[in-house]
Design an enzyme around this catalytic site. Structure first.
Site, PDB file in Angstrom:
ATOM      1  N   CYS A 518      -4.154  16.416  -5.705  1.00 41.76           N
ATOM      2  CA  CYS A 518      -3.520  16.448  -7.014  1.00 41.76           C
ATOM      3  C   CYS A 518      -2.783  15.138  -7.240  1.00 41.76           C
ATOM      4  CB  CYS A 518      -2.505  17.595  -7.081  1.00 41.76           C
ATOM      5  SG  CYS A 518      -3.243  19.204  -6.740  1.00 41.76           S
ATOM      6  N   HIS A 696     -13.090   2.430   2.746  1.00 39.67           N
ATOM      7  CA  HIS A 696     -13.005   3.893   2.639  1.00 39.67           C
ATOM      8  C   HIS A 696     -13.384   4.560   3.943  1.00 39.67           C
ATOM      9  CE1 HIS A 696     -13.565   2.374  -1.477  1.00 39.67           C
ATOM     10  NE2 HIS A 696     -12.597   3.231  -1.714  1.00 39.67           N
TER      11      HIS A 696
END
Ligand code: GLN
Ligand code: ZN
Length: 760
Positions: A518, A696
């Site tokens: 979130c 990443h």
């Protein structure tokens, strides 16, 4: 009677209960039954809440454990081989493997849901794909609510959007699978009808896009098959943009109702009222599902009355513009917002009440909701009059901006010569993108400082120590342009927002980004200005420790805008330019403090692109102008960098050139420098650092691998243009990965230098 409706409610829960439950399950601390119980509890709570606020069409099946597009793929049996499914119901294990990857299989690709910050999993299909109904999820959700005494309106993603959002492994057109998928949708609808479901909401958000004729034809075909004689009424929903040239297609569909986004597409109402057949239900999406501002009820009511005057109130629904998935759950939890600001806001829970109020006003007259209207009027008037919102000095400065302020004093070749003379960098200069690992130690210190358990002096001493170590290590590693490491920053937007006037921050304003992740975007609620320098202190400190140039590090105006909830009483352009002016002062302050290289990050430039092509030129005009306004206050010999990542930049090359940054660093590893083809075709005129390390992944690339990527870059760019750097900042990596990877990167650059020299 008008019907109060909702299109979707946030899944995560007001305290992110779903996040907690998911992460406990994934880590093995909780079992499947516990996760399912939490999820069922959230659904029941949200149904209750919506009903309690007077919503009559409450959605079901808007919940998902991870993502509703993945749910749809799983429901349709569109599961690639290798994920442990053959037939029948799909296990939660398979579901989460598709979402997150497993030991032997990668996760499905993830990408942004239209122009939101919500990410969906891209269904992976193949020519000849078979679809089967593994579980009628809308029906299951309907039954679950019904068992609790509630009648809901199930929602599902429509077949055309599902296919249009999918990718095939063989390059075939996913839309060719329409005839294969339609029988499964027909089965879903037949089962819903047999259960006595009255309405079903089918989302076809692709109608917000510029569509090829084939996609439009697919829409017509799909609803010619699905809508008539099914025994369940279909409300077709699209959102995020006006229907525009898809409007005739949408209006001709034999569906029972059509939802309109009247926030993004306010202008389309007149045409719809003219052209819609009289028996078509209209769902009027008047409450903003994408932003957090309290609805101006009087204005909204005027719009609704326009519709009622034309068509009567019998076939109208009042709705949010889109699912409320994109706004935080409940404003009531915010206790630390500026007192003035709070009454101007509405989160998902408050928006439900607004929808019910507007519905009642339409049916029973404005007098029946006089109190609510008075409160809304007061908020509108207070906002307009607030001196916290309106700062005449900001308006005056903006009014005084001249075209000359939006460009550098000299053209790039002149600047380049002066910068070279000043910086004296080798060929293929090496640098990093800004942040170094945010270790547990760094995060713990920040948390302790926020709680007040360590004081400013202790915290600052810790930051100074990490910065010192980072500078010493970079010198030793042989990097050419150093960074201070961003140890003092919690987040690249928040750090600046907290120091700018016009920004506010929530405590619980979380919005789902993907899965359990979130974000709590800041709120830009007033004119933005910079009360004091923001980064000069740490940048100057870092520069004082080295004779190498240390790069100043700022977040650009477009990214500051894009990753916030933005006030709706000014244009985005105006807000962006205000931020740009604040950053311009920071840039010139850094220059005055002796900083010779300044990077202004714009990773969100591409994602701000409007959905409709017709709107893009205008956006790109003010977005690039805002960047240049922030960057152009410096002398020729000050080198301006920008950085971009996460996106495909091929279609905005001209605009990247228009930024006129002296150097751009850009993510390029995963595309193996193919991205640079666009830079080559467009003859990118300035300097570029194509990333050579995919940050990443925890994998440390070898010097040979990075040298190989650089050789590919040399095939597309001139040697003098090329910088050597990773794809992005290193805050999520560990020092154990960063140290060897940067050593290898510097070695690759050195190899390149000697090769280039030998060739001369
Ligand atoms: N300077 C930022 C960093 O290094 C850039 C982050 C980003 O591009 N998302 O973390
Ligand atoms: Zn980046």
């Amino acid at each position: 009677m008008t019907i109060a409706t909702n299109l979707g409610f946030p899944r995560i829960g007001r305290r992110r209960e779903l996040k907690t439950a998911l992460e406990a399950f994934w880590s093995g601390q909780a079992d499947e039954a516990a996760l399912r119980a939490t999820a069922a509890g959230l659904r029941a709570t949200h149904w209750d809440l919506q009903q309690g606020h007077g919503i009559q069409h409450v959605p079901a099946n808007d919940f998902a454990f991870y993502d509703h597009v993945l749910d749809t793929a799983v429901m349709l049996g569109a599961i690639p081989a290798g994920y442990g499914w053959q037939e029948g119901p799909v296990s939660l294990a398979t579901y989460f493997t598709l979402a997150r990857g497993g030991a032997a299989v990668p996760a499905l690709e993830m990408t942004k849901w239209f122009d939101t910050n919500y990410h969906y999993l891209v269904p992976r299909l193949a020519a000849g794909q078979r679809f089967v109904l593994t579980e009628n999820r809308p029906l299951a959700a309907f039954r679950e609510a019904f068992a609790q005494g509630r009648r809901t309106r199930p929602v599902l993603l429509g077949p055309v959007s599902f296919l249009a959002l999918a990718k095939t492994i063989d390059g075939s057109d996913p839309l060719d699978l329409l005839e294969a998928v339609l029988p499964v949708y027909a089965q879903i609808l037949d089962e819903l009808a047999a259960e006595g479901v009255a309405w079903v909401q089918i989302d076809e958000p692709v109608l917000a896009l510029d569509l090829p004729a084939k996609t439009r034809a697919a829409i017509s075909r799909a609803y010619a098959v699905l809508a008539p004689n099914r025994g369940v009424d279909i409300l077709l929903a699209s959102y995020f943009a006006p229907l525009a040239d898809n409007l005739p297609t949408a209006l001709a569909l034999p569906v029972a109702g059509l939802h309109l986004d009247l926030v993004r597409g306010a202008g389309q109402l007149g045409a719809v009222l003219e052209a819609a057949r009289p028996e078509l239900w209209l769902s009027l999406g008047i409450v903003d599902g994408r932003n957090i501002w309290r609805t101006d009820l009087r204005r909204a009511l005027a719009t609704l009355e326009q519709a009622a005057a034309k068509r009567g109130t019998r076939q109208l629904m009042v709705a949010p513009s889109c699912s409320l998935l994109h706004v935080p759950v409940d404003l009531a939890q915010e206790t630390a917002l500026p007192a003035e600001l709070k009454p101007w806001l509405a989160f998902a829970t408050q928006k439900l009440a607004e929808i019910a109020t507007l519905t009642r006003a339409l049916d029973e007259g404005a007098a029946s909701v006089a109190d609510a209207l008075a409160e809304s009027d007061k908020a509108v008037a207070d906002r307009r009059a607030s001196t916290k919102v309106h700062n005449p000095a900001v308006a005056a400065r903006l009014g005084a901006v001249t075209p000359a302020m939006e460009r550098r004093a000299s053209a790039f070749p002149t600047r380049r010569a002066r910068q070279q003379a000043r910086l004296n960098l080798p060929a293929f200069p090496t640098t990093t993108i800004g942040s170094f690992p945010q270790t547990a130690e760094v995060r713990a210190a920040r948390a302790a400082h926020a709680r007040g358990t360590i004081d400013d002096a202790k915290y600052d001493a810790a930051i100074a120590e990490w910065t010192k170590q980072a500078i010493a290590w970079q010198e030793q590693a042989g990097l050419d342009v150093l960074v201070h490491g961003e140890f003092e920053r919690n987040d690249m937007v928040k750090y600046f927002g907290e120091q700018l006037a016009g920004y506010a921050f929530t405590k619980h304003g979380w919005v789902q980004s993907y899965g359990s992740r979130c974000v709590a975007p800041p709120i830009i609620w007033g004119d933005v200005s910079r009360p004091a320098a923001m980064t000069v202190r740490w940048t100057k400190f870092a520069q004082s420790l080295s004779n190498h140039p240390v790069k100043g590090m700022l977040t650009g105006p477009v990214t500051m805008l894009q990753w916030s909830f933005v006030r709706d009483d000014e244009t985005r352009e105006t807000v962006c330019r205000q931020i740009a002016l604040a950053l311009r002062d920071e840039v010139t302050d850094l220059e005055a403090a002796g900083i010779g290289v300044i990077q202004i990050d714009e990773p969100a430039l591409r994602e701000g692109l409007p959905l409709r092509r017709a709107d893009r030129t205008e956006y790109l005009r003010w977005a690039t102008a805002s960047f240049r306004l922030s960057a152009s206050g410096v002398r020729d010999e000050t080198q301006i960098h920008t950085h971009m990542c996460y996106a495909d930049f091929n279609d905005i090359m001209a605009d990247i050139i228009a930024l006129d940054a002296d150097v751009i660093s850009i993510e390029a590893t995963r595309s193996r420098m193919e991205l640079l083809d666009a830079f080559k075709v467009e003859k990118y005129p300035n300097e570029i650092g194509p990333g050579v390390w995919d940050i990443h992944s925890p994998r440390v690339p070898s010097a040979a691998e990075m040298a190989e990527l650089l050789r590919l870059a040399r095939g597309r760019l001139a040697d003098w243009q090329i910088w050597v750097n990773p794809d992005c900042g290193l805050k999520t990596r560990r020092w154990e990965e960063v140290r060897p990877a940067i050593d290898n990167m510097v070695a690759a650059a050195r190899e390149l230098r000697s090769m280039a020299q030998a060739a001369e």
